[in-house]
Enzyme design. Structure first.
Site, PDB file in Angstrom:
ATOM      1  N   ASP A   1       0.918  -1.252   0.052  1.00 17.52           N
ATOM      2  CA  ASP A   1       0.240   0.128  -0.081  1.00 17.52           C
ATOM      3  C   ASP A   1       0.928   1.120   0.084  1.00 17.52           C
ATOM      4  O   ASP A   1       0.397   2.479   0.277  1.00 17.52           O
ATOM      5  CB  ASP A   1      -0.871   0.137   1.274  1.00 17.52           C
ATOM      6  CG  ASP A   1       0.096  -0.049   2.456  1.00 17.52           C
ATOM      7  OD1 ASP A   1       1.065  -0.174   2.591  1.00 17.52           O
ATOM      8  OD2 ASP A   1      -0.783  -0.203   3.582  1.00 17.52           O
TER       9      ASP A   1
ATOM     10  N   GLU B   1       3.191   2.076   2.062  1.00 18.41           N
ATOM     11  CA  GLU B   1       3.577   2.749   3.558  1.00 18.41           C
ATOM     12  C   GLU B   1       4.875   2.241   3.575  1.00 18.41           C
ATOM     13  O   GLU B   1       5.579   1.270   3.040  1.00 18.41           O
ATOM     14  CB  GLU B   1       2.717   2.118   4.299  1.00 18.41           C
ATOM     15  CG  GLU B   1       1.479   2.765   4.606  1.00 18.41           C
ATOM     16  CD  GLU B   1       0.498   2.316   5.683  1.00 18.41           C
ATOM     17  OE1 GLU B   1       0.917   1.472   6.432  1.00 18.41           O
ATOM     18  OE2 GLU B   1      -0.668   3.147   5.733  1.00 18.41           O
TER      19      GLU B   1
ATOM     20  N   ASP C   1      16.550  38.510  -5.863  1.00 16.66           N
ATOM     21  CA  ASP C   1      15.621  39.177  -5.018  1.00 16.66           C
ATOM     22  C   ASP C   1      16.515  39.788  -3.634  1.00 16.66           C
ATOM     23  O   ASP C   1      17.497  39.358  -3.398  1.00 16.66           O
ATOM     24  CB  ASP C   1      14.274  38.568  -4.459  1.00 16.66           C
ATOM     25  CG  ASP C   1      14.753  37.214  -4.093  1.00 16.66           C
ATOM     26  OD1 ASP C   1      15.719  37.134  -3.395  1.00 16.66           O
ATOM     27  OD2 ASP C   1      13.791  36.521  -4.307  1.00 16.66           O
TER      28      ASP C   1
ATOM     29  N   LYS D   1      12.103  42.181  -6.251  1.00 15.86           N
ATOM     30  CA  LYS D   1      11.147  41.090  -6.947  1.00 15.86           C
ATOM     31  C   LYS D   1       9.858  41.196  -6.424  1.00 15.86           C
ATOM     32  O   LYS D   1       9.815  41.278  -5.193  1.00 15.86           O
ATOM     33  CB  LYS D   1      11.809  39.783  -7.200  1.00 15.86           C
ATOM     34  CG  LYS D   1      10.715  38.693  -7.460  1.00 15.86           C
ATOM     35  CD  LYS D   1      11.385  37.249  -7.177  1.00 15.86           C
ATOM     36  CE  LYS D   1      11.096  36.548  -5.896  1.00 15.86           C
ATOM     37  NZ  LYS D   1      11.811  35.101  -5.897  1.00 15.86           N
TER      38      LYS D   1
ATOM     39  N   GLY E   1      10.860  30.393 -12.420  1.00 16.99           N
ATOM     40  CA  GLY E   1      10.201  31.859 -12.779  1.00 16.99           C
ATOM     41  C   GLY E   1      11.073  32.984 -12.417  1.00 16.99           C
ATOM     42  O   GLY E   1      11.537  33.742 -13.245  1.00 16.99           O
TER      43      GLY E   1
HETATM   44  C1  R5P Z   1      12.065  32.721  -2.778  1.00 16.80           C
HETATM   45  O1  R5P Z   1      12.302  33.983  -2.112  1.00 16.80           O
HETATM   46  C2  R5P Z   1      13.465  31.999  -2.891  1.00 16.80           C
HETATM   47  O2  R5P Z   1      14.359  32.615  -2.477  1.00 16.80           O
HETATM   48  C3  R5P Z   1      13.347  31.688  -4.574  1.00 16.80           C
HETATM   49  O3  R5P Z   1      13.654  33.029  -5.069  1.00 16.80           O
HETATM   50  C4  R5P Z   1      12.112  31.229  -4.995  1.00 16.80           C
HETATM   51  O4  R5P Z   1      11.636  30.044  -4.269  1.00 16.80           O
HETATM   52  C5  R5P Z   1      12.421  30.600  -6.504  1.00 16.80           C
HETATM   53  O5  R5P Z   1      11.006  30.132  -7.113  1.00 16.80           O
HETATM   54  P1  R5P Z   1      10.929  30.098  -8.555  1.00 16.80           P
HETATM   55  O6  R5P Z   1      11.975  29.156  -9.115  1.00 16.80           O
HETATM   56  O7  R5P Z   1       9.542  29.390  -8.642  1.00 16.80           O
HETATM   57  O8  R5P Z   1      10.654  31.527  -9.047  1.00 16.80           O
END
Ligand code: R5P
Length: 291
Positions: free
Chosen positions: A34, A36, A161, A184, A217
């Site tokens: 199953d 597990e 970011d 970002k 992304g």
């Molecule tokens: C978010 O603040 C993380 O540091 C990454 O920038 C984020 O997880 C990246 O996600 P994705 O590849 O989906 O844009």
């Protein structure tokens, strides 16, 4: 003393066992019909200090970890150190909206049940360590990523970011180059928006550094921005490579020249090992019982 390697972290466990010269425990693992999980430690670990190594992604690896910890507890291990090369759910580290859980805390509390010490690599945010009910520490693979990048003629490091600024700064110091960051805004799980910025990276080889690449992304948008501004080569590097869905295609079609990740989650872009930073922090830790 024994190292117990989880299914999700076999390479890291093997490397840690080699570096610390601690044997890997003999284990049996299988799935019941199953699905597990079944786990058994064949060595007698009674009275031994053990190090369990398991990334908590995807979800099934959390269950495996809890079962491994329980096996070590039942076998009367003297102490249990848990190494989480990647600590999943780290991006739900607070309630963004009413009615939400603090998922990272929920997982951390369960892991704490049979652990004396927790170590994790490049947690999304440092305050995640406070969610564990036992001493918890982080280490960073950025130094080893930067060492890899140094051989790639990198002229500039970019943080995609604000959260990645410290990593970018640390890497740029090792590589001996400039760094900058982008602002970002996340629109949804797959879409982000970057604020326009003149990056002064014309004809440069640029590496973008982040803790996680998930859908790709964030990196894809940043690559496009750099290429639009005349960067020569753009490499992307992360500690934790999830590469969900079409992430690889997204990065390549944005113009990415190389994708680099560590082995905290093993994937086709794993080029940097995380065991060294883990053993460095383990050996220095006063709570780590190495005998
Ligand atoms: C978010 O603040 C993380 O540091 C990454 O920038 C984020 O997880 C990246 O996600 P994705 O590849 O989906 O844009």
């Amino acid at each position: 003393m024994y190292v117990i390697g989880g299914n999700a972290s076999k390479t890291v466990a093997g490397d840690i066992s080699d570096i610390l010269k601690i044997p890997l425990a003999e284990i049996i693992r299988k799935r019941f019909p199953d699905d597990e999980y079944y786990f058994r430690i064949k060595d007698d670990i009674s009275g031994e200090n053990v190090v369990i190594i398991q990334t908590t992604y995807p979800d099934k690896n959390i269950i495996e970890l809890l079962i491994m910890q329980d096996a070590a507890f039942e076998a009367n291990a003297k102490s249990i150190t848990v190494v989480l090369p990647y600590f999943g759910y780290s991006r739900q580290d607070k309630k963004f909206e009413e009615g939400e859980p603090i998922s990272a805390r929920a997982i951390a509390e369960h892991i704490s049940l049979h652990a004396d010490l927790v170590i994790t690599v490049d947690p999304h945010k440092e305050h995640l360590l406070d969610f564990f009910k036992v001493p918890a520490y982080s280490c960073s693979a950025v130094k080893d990523i930067a060492k890899y990048l140094k051989s790639k003629d990198i002229d500039f490091i970019l943080a995609p970011d604000k959260g990645a600024i410290n990593r970018a700064q640390k890497a740029s110091k090792i590589i001996n180059c400039e760094y900058d960051y982008l602002e970002k805004t996340r629109i949804d799980g797959e879409t982000v928006k970057l604020q326009p910025k003149n990056l002064q990276t014309q004809n440069m080889n640029v590496a973008i550094i982040d803790d996680i690449i998930s859908t790709g992304g964030t990196m894809a948008q940043s690559i496009r921005e750099l290429k639009n501004q005349g960067a020569k080569k753009v490499l992307v590097a992360c500690t934790h490579g999830l590469f969900i869905g079409e992430a690889k295609e997204k990065l390549l079609s944005a113009g990415c020249d190389e994708i680099i990740s560590t082995d905290t989650i093993e994937n086709e872009f794993t080029k940097v090992k995380s065991a060294k930073c883990i053993t460095d922090v383990l050996s220095k830790n006063k709570n780590f019982k190495s005998k």
